[in-house]
Design an enzyme around this catalytic site. Structure first.
Site, short mmCIF file in Angstrom:
data_model
loop_
_atom_site.label_atom_id
_atom_site.label_comp_id
_atom_site.label_asym_id
_atom_site.label_seq_id
_atom_site.Cartn_x
_atom_site.Cartn_y
_atom_site.Cartn_z
CB CYS B 169 -0.97 -0.04 1.18
SG CYS B 169 -1.93 -1.55 1.17
CG HIS B 302 -1.68 4.95 4.80
ND1 HIS B 302 -1.52 4.68 3.46
CD2 HIS B 302 -1.98 3.74 5.39
CE1 HIS B 302 -1.70 3.38 3.24
NE2 HIS B 302 -1.98 2.80 4.39
CG HIS B 339 -6.41 0.84 1.41
ND1 HIS B 339 -5.50 1.00 0.39
CD2 HIS B 339 -5.68 0.67 2.53
CE1 HIS B 339 -4.27 0.93 0.88
NE2 HIS B 339 -4.36 0.75 2.19
#
Lengths: 362, 414
Positions: B169, B302, B339
């Site tokens: 990620c 994030h 996400h």
């Protein structure tokens, strides 16, 4: 292009069916064992016993290789003092395919409730270097890169980039070659009916790399010097042979080395992607009329991503006379030199991606 | 030798909020949410209310080569489309005709994992002992991660370096940082960099089994946050050496100022609660950019909406920014986008650059009450902020394995 930056190889990690350590590589190329699968990936027990049953083979081997480098280079104190000034780099290709396949198959056939969350990290290709960071407490860049057959040299390129920017003082760069039925299937699928070459045995190679200047200042033993790396993708009108010629020519120009000073070209991964006759002709026409091309895949088989590092180890062996030109089954196109000082290590992937590095005897 | 400056001259997105840059940015500014019921997997085995941030409507994209990609991973398709969109946006052509050494760097989490899924489904593989026949093997061969960058580079006729960075990620930011360093060192004048991820059963299952997914909304930094939602997509940025961009009168969106890489070295899936890696990465990005915390105007977090991530990110921001954080706008655009894995930080990079371009800080949706356990509060709003100058933005990205990268984008000043 790394602006005159030179890297020094200051330690080596190696793992194969012939055991661990640099000498095991020389034993491998001289004995050509028929066994492909390693029985114990961490024979030294660097990883201890806690929690290792959840780690895949690529991770076990990568960590073993990196710990060999740390041990050989005595990096323990450095890790404690400046954990963020050491980077971990992994040149990967299919390290996670077996885990990814089994995870997905289990999710489909048995349902998501029955997959193990402990196996989840192994499905992502950054598992090996991440686990090594945890085990060693190294907090610098943790960088996995996938470059197919060029994976190991690609990781080296990134490490040199970070060293040249003073982001780190030392890079541990590794690449592992693992076998499984899924790896074999991918290779078969890639070949699409072409004759299957001899698969490489399981093998892993790692180097610790530092700036040459720093290594010399510290009086560290230097096992080889990396003068530069260059990579590129085949342009639409370009052939694979043409790509490698372009990359080698640009590498020589970038490093200010004349083609006459070059003693050999080692194509250590992806030799099945080129026509050797055409390649030899172009090398001799455009680089050096007397240059010999060495194909170590004829010795240790055709692998996925560690080939570039295998070529570097082979080159270091030629520098040190641990490997001789008359090695059984070694294919050399041209007249080899009796001794070597400068070698280009080249790898090319079936996708048309190539990378070359220039290695100098220490 | 003086290091070269690196600017952003083009952007392309394929996202759960559309595949047109302006449409995407308008949706983000307006707080539109791209999360809906899961449709790309059977919901039968996923308990509760399975939701996802899926990409839809890409069939309207019309670029040369897209129709030849059916045998490849969905990630290759998304990355090709986003790359070509970014090239056109940069005033370049979708196919570079002349010889060049342009590079391509793609970050990813799952890579081409959907090829595993396709092989299992199409060839009805039921157990690990089932044979993979030659056709299955040929399909599985497209799992090779290198295909993701090499195929896209070939379709655009790029002759320079290309690679896939599978640092999960954080991978999009890794790609930006690597491209920045390579251009700075004079290796090439142009690298298209970003992230791409397909929607996969494996990825959805991983987060489901880890208990990290919410059944409702993503609520970054909220005291009642319940988790993240798996998404997919791609975003690619054209990073260009400044003189090269000026010579062709390119539109310059923003400048890349620097980045920081670090590792938690803590746990395979859980971030270090002390935020050690995040602190290192943000500080290294500030050092490389030669900027102080006072010069950062906005943090693109994030912000996954999970308990562990948001707590450690808040702790790290507190440590790095000190009292400066109290008045700092912090956004978590995953509240809208889900996400999107390897594409997540690339999409956040696009939003960061657009915030500099338009001087608008995007909102964070669903966050009603900031978690009171954080050391200090910071500014999280459900409305875009339009009355503050945006000179420099730091964008954070954290990944499994503790792989961390923070990137700083700044306003281009000549």
């Amino acid at each position: 292009m790394i602006n005159n930056f030179k890297g020094a190889i200051t330690s080596i990690g190696f793992n194969s069916v012939c055991g661990t350590g640099q000498n095991a590589y020389y034993e491998l190329v001289h004995t050509l064992p028929s066994e492909k699968k390693i029985s114990t990936y961490d024979p030294e027990g660097f990883l201890g016993t806690k929690g290792i049953r959840f780690l895949n083979n690529a991770t076990l081997m990568y960590c073993n290789l990196a710990f060999q480098c740390i041990s050989n280079r005595n990096l323990g104190a450095k890790i404690i003092a400046e954990a963020d000034k050491i980077g971990l780099y992994d040149g990967s290709d299919l390290s996670n395919i077996e885990d990814g396949f089994i995870f997905d198959l289990t999710a489909k056939m048995d349902g998501p409730a029955l997959v193990s969350p402990m196996s989840a990290p192994n499905t992502i290709a950054n598992a090996s270097s991440s686990m090594m960071a945890i085990k060693s407490t190294i907090k610098g860049p943790n960088f996995t890169v996938c470059g197919g057959a060029c994976g190991s040299l690609q990781a080296l390129d990134i490490a040199l980039l970070h060293l040249s920017e003073n982001m780190i003082d030392c890079a541990i760069v590794g690449s592992t070659e693992i076998t499984s039925r899924y790896h074999q299937a991918v290779r078969q699928g890639e070949l699409r009916g072409e004759a299957q070459e001899q698969d490489a045995p399981e093998m892993g190679i790692a180097f610790s790399i530092e700036s040459l200047e720093n290594a010399q200042k510290q009086g560290t033993e230097i096992l080889g010097t990396i003068l530069g790396v260059h990579s590129g993708q085949k342009l639409r009108k370009e052939t694979s042979e043409g790509l490698l010629i372009r990359l080698c020519s640009q590498l020589l120009k970038q490093t200010d080395l004349s083609s006459e000073q070059l003693d050999g070209l080692i194509l250590s991964a992806g030799s099945h992607c080129i026509d050797e006759v055409i390649f030899k002709k172009q090398v001799n026409e455009k680089i050096n009329p007397d240059l010999a091309i060495i194909y170590p895949e004829s010795v240790h088989g055709y692998g996925d991503n560690a080939g570039g590092f295998a070529g570097m180890l082979f080159g270091i062996g030629l520098f040190n006379q641990k490997i001789k030109n008359n090695l059984p089954s070694l294919r050399i196109d041209g007249t080899p030199k009796e001794s070597y000082k400068h070698l280009i290590i080249a790898t090319i992937d079936r996708t048309g991606y190539g990378i070359v590095t220039l290695l100098k005897k220490a | 030798m003086k290091k070269k400056r690196v600017v952003i001259t083009g952007m392309g997105v394929v996202s759960p909020l559309g595949s047109d840059l302006q449409e995407f940015w308008t949706a983000i500014k307006n707080g539109q949410i791209g999360i809906q019921g899961l449709t790309k997997l059977s919901t039968e085995h996923y308990k509760g209310n399975p939701i996802a941030a899926e990409v839809k409507g890409t069939e309207t994209l019309a670029f040369e080569g897209l129709d030849q990609l059916s045998e490849y991973s969905q990630a290759v398709y998304y990355a090709t489309a986003a790359t070509k969109l970014s090239l056109v946006d940069a005033g370049l052509t979708e196919n570079i005709e002349e010889d060049n050494n342009y590079g391509l760097i793609i970050g990813t989490t799952s890579g081409n994992q959907d090829m595993v899924e396709r092989t299992i489904n199409n060839f009805e593989i039921e157990s690990r002992d089932d044979e993979l026949n030659p056709n299955a093997a040929e399909m599985l061969a497209h799992f090779r991660p290198i295909e993701l960058s090499a195929k896209v580079a070939s379709l655009c006729n790029f002759g320079g370096t290309n690679m896939v960075i599978p640092t999960a990620c954080a991978a999009g930011n890794y790609a930006f940082g690597t491209a920045y360093s390579m251009i700075q060192q004079g290796r090439t004048p142009v690298i298209v960099a970003g992230g791409a991820d397909p929607f996969t059963r494996s990825c959805y299952t991983i987060f489901y089994r880890l208990g990290a997914m919410t059944q409702t909304n993503i609520q970054p930094f909220d005291e009642n946050r319940t988790g993240m939602v798996v998404g997919e997509g791609a975003a690619m940025l054209v990073l260009e050496e400044l003189d090269h961009a000026l010579a062709r009168n390119a539109n310059i969106y923003a400048e890349v100022k620097g980045y920081g890489l670090a590792c938690d070295a803590y746990h395979p899936t859980t971030p270090d609660p002390d935020g050690s890696g995040a602190i290192l990465a943000m500080n290294k990005a500030l050092d490389m950019s030669q900027l102080s915390v006072e010069e950062i105007d906005y943090i693109s977090a994030h912000g996954t909406g999970t308990k562990a991530n948001d707590a450690h990110e808040a702790k790290a921001m507190n440590k790095v920014f000190g009292t400066q954080l109290q008045n700092m706008p912090v956004s978590g655009i995953k509240s809208m986008l889900g996400h999107c894995m390897g594409a997540a930080s690339a999409l956040e990079g696009v939003a960061s650059v657009m915030s500099i371009q338009d001087q608008i800080i995007p909102p964070t949706m669903n966050t009603a009450s900031l978690d009171p356990t954080f050391s200090q509060a910071f500014v999280v709003t459900s409305k875009a902020i339009e009355d503050r100058p945006v000179e420099n933005v730091i964008s954070n990205a954290f990944a499994f394995g503790g792989n961390i990268c923070s990137v700083i984008f700044g306003k281009y000043n000549n």
